[in-house]
Enzyme design. Structure first.
Site, PDB file in Angstrom:
ATOM      1  N   ASP A   9       6.055 -12.562  -1.589  1.00 22.46           N
ATOM      2  CA  ASP A   9       5.712 -11.951  -0.301  1.00 22.46           C
ATOM      3  C   ASP A   9       4.196 -11.842  -0.211  1.00 22.46           C
ATOM      4  O   ASP A   9       3.492 -11.901  -1.218  1.00 22.46           O
ATOM      5  CB  ASP A   9       6.332 -10.550  -0.161  1.00 22.46           C
ATOM      6  N   SER A  10       3.713 -11.659   1.019  1.00 19.24           N
ATOM      7  CA  SER A  10       2.275 -11.469   1.216  1.00 19.24           C
ATOM      8  C   SER A  10       1.792 -10.176   0.556  1.00 19.24           C
ATOM      9  O   SER A  10       0.608 -10.028   0.290  1.00 19.24           O
ATOM     10  CB  SER A  10       1.977 -11.408   2.710  1.00 19.24           C
ATOM     11  N   TYR A  41      -0.214 -11.476   6.324  1.00 15.58           N
ATOM     12  CA  TYR A  41      -0.114 -12.866   6.786  1.00 15.58           C
ATOM     13  C   TYR A  41       0.252 -12.917   8.278  1.00 15.58           C
ATOM     14  O   TYR A  41       0.068 -13.946   8.919  1.00 15.58           O
ATOM     15  CB  TYR A  41       1.005 -13.591   6.027  1.00 15.58           C
ATOM     16  N   GLY A  42       0.835 -11.822   8.781  1.00 16.43           N
ATOM     17  CA  GLY A  42       1.465 -11.829  10.104  1.00 16.43           C
ATOM     18  C   GLY A  42       0.540 -12.175  11.253  1.00 16.43           C
ATOM     19  O   GLY A  42       0.996 -12.575  12.317  1.00 16.43           O
ATOM     20  N   CYS A  72       9.608 -13.039   2.663  1.00 14.10           N
ATOM     21  CA  CYS A  72       8.626 -12.762   3.708  1.00 14.10           C
ATOM     22  C   CYS A  72       9.029 -13.572   4.937  1.00 14.10           C
ATOM     23  O   CYS A  72       9.145 -14.802   4.858  1.00 14.10           O
ATOM     24  CB  CYS A  72       7.253 -13.211   3.199  1.00 14.10           C
ATOM     25  N   ASN A  73       9.274 -12.886   6.042  1.00 18.79           N
ATOM     26  CA  ASN A  73       9.695 -13.590   7.258  1.00 18.79           C
ATOM     27  C   ASN A  73       8.589 -14.482   7.805  1.00 18.79           C
ATOM     28  O   ASN A  73       8.852 -15.570   8.316  1.00 18.79           O
ATOM     29  CB  ASN A  73      10.091 -12.571   8.334  1.00 18.79           C
ATOM     30  N   THR A  74       7.356 -14.001   7.707  1.00 14.47           N
ATOM     31  CA  THR A  74       6.242 -14.779   8.252  1.00 14.47           C
ATOM     32  C   THR A  74       6.120 -16.110   7.514  1.00 14.47           C
ATOM     33  O   THR A  74       5.974 -17.171   8.125  1.00 14.47           O
ATOM     34  CB  THR A  74       4.935 -13.963   8.139  1.00 14.47           C
ATOM     35  N   GLU A 157       1.472  -1.045   3.993  1.00 15.98           N
ATOM     36  CA  GLU A 157       0.599  -1.453   2.874  1.00 15.98           C
ATOM     37  C   GLU A 157      -0.345  -0.316   2.467  1.00 15.98           C
ATOM     38  O   GLU A 157      -0.742  -0.214   1.324  1.00 15.98           O
ATOM     39  CB  GLU A 157      -0.220  -2.693   3.252  1.00 15.98           C
ATOM     40  N   CYS A 191      10.957  -8.223   9.297  1.00 19.41           N
ATOM     41  CA  CYS A 191       9.778  -8.207   8.418  1.00 19.41           C
ATOM     42  C   CYS A 191      10.159  -7.349   7.236  1.00 19.41           C
ATOM     43  O   CYS A 191      10.693  -6.240   7.408  1.00 19.41           O
ATOM     44  CB  CYS A 191       8.571  -7.610   9.136  1.00 19.41           C
ATOM     45  N   THR A 192       9.907  -7.849   6.039  1.00 16.23           N
ATOM     46  CA  THR A 192      10.417  -7.166   4.841  1.00 16.23           C
ATOM     47  C   THR A 192       9.689  -5.851   4.550  1.00 16.23           C
ATOM     48  O   THR A 192      10.125  -5.088   3.703  1.00 16.23           O
ATOM     49  CB  THR A 192      10.355  -8.105   3.627  1.00 16.23           C
ATOM     50  N   HIS A 193       8.608  -5.594   5.258  1.00 16.82           N
ATOM     51  CA  HIS A 193       7.935  -4.292   5.113  1.00 16.82           C
ATOM     52  C   HIS A 193       8.646  -3.183   5.911  1.00 16.82           C
ATOM     53  O   HIS A 193       8.504  -2.014   5.597  1.00 16.82           O
ATOM     54  CB  HIS A 193       6.506  -4.369   5.646  1.00 16.82           C
TER      55      HIS A 193
HETATM   56  N1  DGL Z   1       6.521  -8.873   4.885  1.00 17.18           N
HETATM   57  C1  DGL Z   1       6.178 -10.011   5.612  1.00 17.18           C
HETATM   58  C2  DGL Z   1       7.269 -10.430   6.554  1.00 17.18           C
HETATM   59  O1  DGL Z   1       8.419 -10.264   6.228  1.00 17.18           O
HETATM   60  C3  DGL Z   1       4.865 -10.141   6.293  1.00 17.18           C
HETATM   61  C4  DGL Z   1       3.864  -9.128   6.288  1.00 17.18           C
HETATM   62  C5  DGL Z   1       2.499  -9.664   6.620  1.00 17.18           C
HETATM   63  O2  DGL Z   1       1.866 -10.107   5.682  1.00 17.18           O
HETATM   64  O3  DGL Z   1       2.108  -9.630   7.781  1.00 17.18           O
HETATM   65  O4  DGL Z   1       7.009 -10.963   7.611  1.00 17.18           O
END
Ligand code: DGL
Length: 272
Positions: A9-10, A41-42, A72-74, A157, A191-193
């Site tokens: 993940d990012s 990363y988003g 990570c979805n992104t 974060e 988004c996994t966050h």
């Molecule tokens: N957790 C990541 C996701 O699932 C992205 C978070 C990010 O880096 O913007 O999209």
């Protein structure tokens, strides 16, 4: 040498995926890589997300992972297909890279009754329209509304997810979602966050709406995958270990990662 399942993940978000995967498959060895020094990363371009994700995947391969999950979805939205189609055949066609969007899109068909579904995700995931496309392929009768939440990853974060200030940013996006489509009865946290914000999201959505963190569906889908691919199952070593790598200073990572995993951790710093 160990051959763990790699999870990337990012930053910290993939830890929500790692936790649910380990809950149902504790027997495997796992190697987590968080690119915390370059998160989020988003808001980055396709090219940069692809370049960073490929570096991470190669590193996890070098560490012995036969299978890497983009937690990570992104990265799944912007880099997965290119890595699978263009890079894997050149690097090592026997290894696999899987994402988190397809298993999440699959689950929604049996959850929504109104057939109106919302997606909260990063700007990159929303702009890619990957969820709309995947859901349209599997459940063409579902109307999808995506809302991007650029402030939510920084809140998580920076360990602000449970603070009162986070309420403002959560309510703002929930209101936006239901103004766009009041008939929504299920919302995917794409988004996994975002599972770290679940309490606050549930506080503001109407009571009949289901809010869906994707971890359980991704874990179930990986278990099915390994059952269908016994050759891959046999390549992954089963010592039950977890090793964590981060591109940031480990002190910060250890503190925040323990909030996601509910136990203390000792990460190692790497340079990609
Ligand atoms: N957790 C990541 C996701 O699932 C992205 C978070 C990010 O880096 O913007 O999209």
């Amino acid at each position: 040498m160990m051959s763990p399942i790699g999870i990337f993940d990012s930053g910290y978000g993939g830890l929500t995926i790692l936790r649910t995967i380990r809950q149902i498959m504790p027997q495997y060895d796992y190697l987590y890589l968080g690119d915390n020094a370059r998160t989020p990363y988003g808001t980055r371009s396709f090219e940069v997300v692809y370049e960073f994700t490929l570096q991470a995947v190669k590193r996890l391969f070098d560490e012995g992972c036969p299978l890497v999950i983009l937690g990570c979805n992104t990265a799944s939205a912007k880099a997965l297909r290119t890595i699978q189609q263009n890079d894997l055949p050149l690097i090592d066609p026997s290894r696999r890279v899987l994402g988190v969007i397809r298993p999440t899109a699959e689950c929604i068909g049996s959850i929504s009754h109104t057939r109106h579904v919302g997606i909260f995700a990063t700007p990159g995931t929303i702009r890619s329209h990957t969820y709309d496309l995947e859901i349209a392929k599997l459940h063409p009768d579902i109307k999808v509304t995506g809302v991007s939440c650029p402030m939510w990853v920084p809140l998580v974060e920076n360990n602000e997810a449970h603070m009162p200030g986070a309420d403002y940013f959560v309510k703002q996006k929930v209101d936006e979602m239901f103004t766009l489509d009041p008939q929504i009865d299920a919302i995917i946290l794409g988004c996994t966050h975002y599972p770290l914000l679940l309490d606050k999201i549930e506080k503001y959505v109407p009571a009949n709406v289901k809010v869906i963190p994707q971890g359980d569906y991704v874990a179930q889908s990986l278990q099915d995958y390994l059952f269908r691919h016994p050759d891959m199952h046999e390549r992954i070593t089963q010592g039950g270990t977890l090793r964590l790598l981060t591109t940031e200073h480990p002190r910060q990572f250890n503190e925040n990662a323990s909030i996601f995993l509910h136990h203390t951790v000792e990460a190692e710093r790497i340079v990609l």
